[in-house]
Motif scaffolding. Sequence first.
Motif, short mmCIF file in Angstrom:
data_model
loop_
_atom_site.label_atom_id
_atom_site.label_comp_id
_atom_site.label_asym_id
_atom_site.label_seq_id
_atom_site.Cartn_x
_atom_site.Cartn_y
_atom_site.Cartn_z
N ILE A 170 0.86 -1.17 0.00
CA ILE A 170 0.00 0.00 0.00
C ILE A 170 0.91 1.23 0.00
O ILE A 170 2.02 1.17 0.50
CB ILE A 170 -0.93 0.00 1.25
CG1 ILE A 170 -1.94 1.15 1.18
CG2 ILE A 170 -0.14 0.05 2.53
CD1 ILE A 170 -2.96 1.11 2.30
N LYS A 171 0.45 2.31 -0.58
CA LYS A 171 1.28 3.50 -0.65
C LYS A 171 1.70 3.95 0.74
O LYS A 171 0.88 4.02 1.66
CB LYS A 171 0.51 4.64 -1.35
CG LYS A 171 1.34 5.90 -1.55
CD LYS A 171 0.55 6.96 -2.29
CE LYS A 171 1.38 8.23 -2.47
NZ LYS A 171 0.62 9.27 -3.18
N ARG A 172 2.99 4.22 0.87
CA ARG A 172 3.52 4.63 2.16
C ARG A 172 2.84 5.91 2.65
O ARG A 172 2.69 6.87 1.90
CB ARG A 172 5.03 4.86 2.06
CG ARG A 172 5.71 5.13 3.40
CD ARG A 172 7.16 5.52 3.17
NE ARG A 172 7.88 4.49 2.43
CZ ARG A 172 8.48 3.46 3.00
NH1 ARG A 172 8.45 3.32 4.31
NH2 ARG A 172 9.12 2.57 2.26
N ASP A 173 2.44 5.90 3.91
CA ASP A 173 1.80 7.06 4.51
C ASP A 173 2.16 7.06 6.00
O ASP A 173 1.43 6.50 6.83
CB ASP A 173 0.29 7.01 4.31
CG ASP A 173 -0.41 8.29 4.76
OD1 ASP A 173 0.17 9.04 5.56
OD2 ASP A 173 -1.55 8.52 4.33
N GLU A 174 3.29 7.66 6.33
CA GLU A 174 3.77 7.61 7.71
C GLU A 174 2.88 8.39 8.66
O GLU A 174 2.77 8.04 9.84
CB GLU A 174 5.21 8.11 7.77
CG GLU A 174 6.20 7.18 7.08
CD GLU A 174 7.64 7.53 7.37
OE1 GLU A 174 7.88 8.52 8.12
OE2 GLU A 174 8.54 6.84 6.87
N ALA A 175 2.25 9.44 8.17
CA ALA A 175 1.37 10.23 9.04
C ALA A 175 0.16 9.38 9.48
O ALA A 175 -0.19 9.35 10.66
CB ALA A 175 0.90 11.49 8.33
N ARG A 176 -0.46 8.71 8.52
CA ARG A 176 -1.59 7.86 8.88
C ARG A 176 -1.14 6.66 9.69
O ARG A 176 -1.83 6.23 10.62
CB ARG A 176 -2.34 7.38 7.62
CG ARG A 176 -3.65 6.69 7.99
CD ARG A 176 -4.38 6.10 6.83
NE ARG A 176 -5.58 5.42 7.29
CZ ARG A 176 -6.18 4.44 6.65
NH1 ARG A 176 -5.71 4.03 5.48
NH2 ARG A 176 -7.26 3.86 7.16
N ALA A 177 0.02 6.11 9.35
CA ALA A 177 0.55 4.98 10.12
C ALA A 177 0.74 5.37 11.58
O ALA A 177 0.40 4.60 12.49
CB ALA A 177 1.88 4.52 9.52
N ARG A 178 1.25 6.57 11.80
CA ARG A 178 1.46 7.02 13.18
C ARG A 178 0.14 7.15 13.92
O ARG A 178 0.01 6.75 15.09
CB ARG A 178 2.20 8.36 13.19
CG ARG A 178 2.62 8.81 14.58
CD ARG A 178 3.14 10.23 14.58
NE ARG A 178 3.75 10.57 15.85
CZ ARG A 178 3.07 10.84 16.96
NH1 ARG A 178 1.75 10.80 16.96
NH2 ARG A 178 3.71 11.14 18.08
N GLU A 179 -0.87 7.71 13.25
CA GLU A 179 -2.16 7.90 13.88
C GLU A 179 -2.81 6.55 14.21
O GLU A 179 -3.39 6.38 15.29
CB GLU A 179 -3.08 8.71 12.97
CG GLU A 179 -4.41 9.09 13.59
CD GLU A 179 -4.27 10.01 14.79
OE1 GLU A 179 -5.21 10.06 15.60
OE2 GLU A 179 -3.22 10.69 14.91
N LEU A 180 -2.70 5.60 13.28
CA LEU A 180 -3.26 4.28 13.53
C LEU A 180 -2.54 3.57 14.67
O LEU A 180 -3.17 2.92 15.51
CB LEU A 180 -3.17 3.43 12.25
CG LEU A 180 -4.15 3.77 11.14
CD1 LEU A 180 -3.76 3.06 9.85
CD2 LEU A 180 -5.56 3.40 11.54
N MET A 181 -1.21 3.69 14.70
CA MET A 181 -0.44 3.06 15.77
C MET A 181 -0.82 3.67 17.12
O MET A 181 -0.95 2.96 18.13
CB MET A 181 1.05 3.21 15.51
CG MET A 181 1.92 2.31 16.37
SD MET A 181 1.67 0.54 16.03
CE MET A 181 2.48 0.39 14.44
N LYS A 182 -1.00 4.97 17.14
CA LYS A 182 -1.41 5.65 18.37
C LYS A 182 -2.77 5.14 18.83
O LYS A 182 -2.96 4.83 20.02
CB LYS A 182 -1.45 7.16 18.14
CG LYS A 182 -1.95 7.95 19.34
CD LYS A 182 -2.01 9.44 19.02
CE LYS A 182 -2.56 10.23 20.20
NZ LYS A 182 -2.63 11.69 19.88
#
Length: 363
Positions: A170-182
Amino acid sequence: MSVLNITPLKGIILVSTIMVSLLSYAHNQVQAQFVPLDDASGPPKLKLLKTIPSAPLDKIENQALIQRAPAVDTQAKSQDEVEVKEDPDAWLAFGAFQRGQYLTAMELALPRAQLGDPAAQTLLAELFAEGFGVGRSMDDAVFWYDQAAKNGDPSAQYKLALLLTDGKYIKRDEARARELMKNAAISGNPKAQFNYGQLIVSENSGSAGIDQALPFFEKAAARGIADAQYALSQIYANALNVTDAKRALARRHLFAAARAGYDTARLDLAIWLIDGVGGERDFDAGFEWMSLAALKGNVIAQNKLAHLYINGIGTEGDPVQAGQWYIISRRAGLEDGRLEDFYQGLTVQEQKQALEAANDSRF
């Protein structure tokens, strides 16, 4: 003074990216040398939980999914306040999954997933991600992880965060990844808690990052995440603003990580026991942990084990065994001038025996 003649560092060199900020934070508090197995040179790289695989589901996550199987109304409620609506049908798909009846699990989960059940959506994602009962399809897995994550499933949020960080499926999206991890961490997913703690530390240097991340590490450690247990052992032992009560728990957390098979924890525990870090000295136990780490292929432990055999620490002195472990660690690329001098001082027969023993060793 260190029994192993280990020169104290002015910081901590650790495998996990969380500990990078402690290099400038711990100063002279370290009492023993913690040597990484991985290359810690160069700038830290932000990678989420490389030591814990994201799939397949482990026992903890399976149980969590089963407990979440009944339909729930999560709107405007915390995880602890969710009211569970009993639905016997919700258990069937997860029971089939645990019994290895993957096609049945797929058939039972699909209609529930289409109706918006986040736990069933996560189950479908796992089936597609692993190819259990169906052809492996990461496109389908990503779709269902995304649906479940939007519907608030912590396990799906955690898995999707990993995928978004990796960027392969899936297209890399570190901002969304961070929010999901949080979100997953706040909802109680222990792996997400450890990862989110690492993110906090990587983004906030010094004591500020440690203080913010500490509650997440503590929660993850309490749920048995060995990485978090190891991190806590280092923080409790070395951070400047830790209470005495927590500092006294440092060795206990290191024991927990070592028992769970965390490689670096075994090495560090051996050093702590021998040098009396975080508690009384115990040469015998230190030798046993060093031996275990060496037998599991830890090159630093193999080197240190040779020193223990030379000095008879926790065991009877044995020049042949010392020579054997020196040869093994040297072949792995670890040079040691003192051990080389020792080896050259052995008799021809002792060198031959050490070489034969090293050749017979398998790791």
